[in-house]
Design a protein around this motif. Sequence first.
Motif, short mmCIF file in Angstrom:
data_model
loop_
_atom_site.label_atom_id
_atom_site.label_comp_id
_atom_site.label_asym_id
_atom_site.label_seq_id
_atom_site.Cartn_x
_atom_site.Cartn_y
_atom_site.Cartn_z
N UNK A 1 -2.14 34.30 12.34
CA UNK A 1 -0.93 34.65 11.57
C UNK A 1 -0.93 33.87 10.26
N UNK A 2 -0.59 34.57 9.17
CA UNK A 2 -0.57 33.93 7.85
C UNK A 2 0.69 34.33 7.10
N UNK A 3 1.34 33.36 6.48
CA UNK A 3 2.55 33.60 5.70
C UNK A 3 2.15 34.04 4.30
N UNK A 4 2.52 35.24 3.89
CA UNK A 4 2.16 35.72 2.56
C UNK A 4 2.92 35.00 1.46
N UNK A 5 4.01 34.35 1.81
CA UNK A 5 4.83 33.64 0.83
C UNK A 5 4.20 32.30 0.47
N UNK A 6 3.70 31.59 1.47
CA UNK A 6 3.07 30.28 1.23
C UNK A 6 1.81 30.19 2.08
N UNK A 7 0.83 31.01 1.76
CA UNK A 7 -0.34 31.19 2.61
C UNK A 7 -1.21 29.94 2.71
N UNK A 8 -1.09 29.01 1.76
CA UNK A 8 -1.97 27.85 1.76
C UNK A 8 -1.47 26.72 2.66
N UNK A 9 -0.26 26.85 3.18
CA UNK A 9 0.31 25.77 3.98
C UNK A 9 0.22 26.02 5.48
N UNK A 10 -0.18 27.22 5.89
CA UNK A 10 -0.30 27.51 7.30
C UNK A 10 1.06 27.68 7.97
N UNK A 11 1.02 27.95 9.29
CA UNK A 11 2.24 28.16 10.06
C UNK A 11 2.32 27.07 11.13
N UNK A 12 3.40 26.32 11.14
CA UNK A 12 3.58 25.23 12.10
C UNK A 12 3.78 25.81 13.50
N UNK A 13 3.00 25.35 14.47
CA UNK A 13 3.07 25.90 15.82
C UNK A 13 4.31 25.46 16.58
N UNK A 14 4.86 24.30 16.25
CA UNK A 14 5.95 23.74 17.03
C UNK A 14 7.32 24.16 16.52
N UNK A 15 7.48 24.21 15.22
CA UNK A 15 8.79 24.46 14.63
C UNK A 15 9.10 25.95 14.58
N UNK A 16 10.39 26.25 14.44
CA UNK A 16 10.80 27.63 14.21
C UNK A 16 10.26 28.06 12.85
N UNK A 17 9.67 29.24 12.81
CA UNK A 17 9.02 29.66 11.58
C UNK A 17 10.05 30.23 10.60
N UNK A 18 9.69 30.22 9.33
CA UNK A 18 10.57 30.72 8.29
C UNK A 18 10.64 32.24 8.33
N UNK A 19 11.79 32.77 7.95
CA UNK A 19 11.87 34.21 7.71
C UNK A 19 10.93 34.55 6.56
N UNK A 20 10.22 35.64 6.68
CA UNK A 20 9.27 35.98 5.63
C UNK A 20 8.40 37.16 6.00
N UNK A 21 7.43 37.44 5.14
CA UNK A 21 6.46 38.52 5.38
C UNK A 21 5.14 37.87 5.77
N UNK A 22 4.61 38.28 6.90
CA UNK A 22 3.40 37.67 7.45
C UNK A 22 2.31 38.73 7.65
N UNK A 23 1.08 38.30 7.49
CA UNK A 23 -0.05 39.13 7.90
C UNK A 23 -0.58 38.57 9.22
N UNK A 24 -1.17 39.43 10.03
CA UNK A 24 -1.74 38.96 11.29
C UNK A 24 -2.91 39.86 11.69
N UNK A 25 -3.80 39.32 12.49
CA UNK A 25 -4.96 40.08 12.94
C UNK A 25 -5.44 39.53 14.28
N UNK A 26 -6.27 40.34 14.94
CA UNK A 26 -6.83 39.97 16.24
C UNK A 26 -8.30 39.63 16.02
N UNK A 27 -8.65 38.36 16.22
CA UNK A 27 -9.97 37.86 15.85
C UNK A 27 -11.10 38.45 16.69
N UNK A 28 -10.79 38.99 17.87
CA UNK A 28 -11.83 39.58 18.71
C UNK A 28 -12.07 41.05 18.39
N UNK A 29 -11.32 41.58 17.46
CA UNK A 29 -11.55 42.95 16.99
C UNK A 29 -12.85 42.96 16.19
N UNK A 30 -13.73 43.92 16.48
CA UNK A 30 -15.02 43.97 15.78
C UNK A 30 -14.86 44.09 14.28
#
Length: 299
Positions: free
Chosen positions: A197-226
Amino acid sequence: MKNWVIILLLFLFSFGYAQQNKELTLDSLKLELAKFLVKKKQLKNLELYTEKKQGLNFRGIHNFSTVEKLENGIYTFSNFSSHRLVFFLIVEDNTFHILDVFSIDDLKVSVDKTLEFCLKQKYCTEIISDYITRLFRAHYTENMTWKRNDSGCKFERKRTKSVFNLMKLKIKLANYFLNQKVIENINTDYLYESIFVEDLYSMYYGVDEEKEIDCGIYSFLYLHDDDYSENVYYVIVNEDWIEFIAIDSKQEISKSIQMIIDFSVNHKYCYLKTTQIIDKLLKMRETNSYLKNAAFKLP
């Protein structure tokens, strides 16, 4: 007598048809634009233009030069004063459509029509993004008073938190993958570790796994997809619900941009951040650039 009535009706029908197909010239277009400015109270009276040839600033949006010949494309026009509204115009095959960007509803309609026209003309991503950015900039700067100016582009606003942490979001994304038949079940080992999962608003800072995430537009993908590098998906995270957006077809990208505009307005994104997100979506939809070898002429 009956024959004369038929002839008269045929004449009136022919006259009406000819009027509808009257050739659009530079002079006739400028007159219509001057009338529009009078209607919008941007021009004191029509005589100022018709008799003195004053009050109308009409230029190509790309080259921003004086227009000498009408070409299919997008233009900008206004009066000559320093305190004026800015409007845009699409000229296409002997027709024209004025793009008003004063209200947010006007802006949404104008963005949609601009996108439709640009895709039809096969403009490259850079040109489309540039035109849409100009519409936003006009709405948030030229067409607003200083009291309503969009200061969010100068001063970072505190973002709204959602109720989702990263794991809660990934559970919803996994169900989306299941419905899209990207995965066969959601009990696969390391499934959630395979969702990126990547935040399109602040893509260079990553997404914190522990905290509630910010409202925003995110991109996501499944890494095992060919073809995971090609199969990128997008989601809008609101306070307590999410919306998936798609960009594959013209209708989908148009609808997605409208959703992003609504989200940006509700969360007080500045126009620069909004257009940056739209630009990323456009570039993901069409990765090839034709800017260096453009096969079209822009006014």
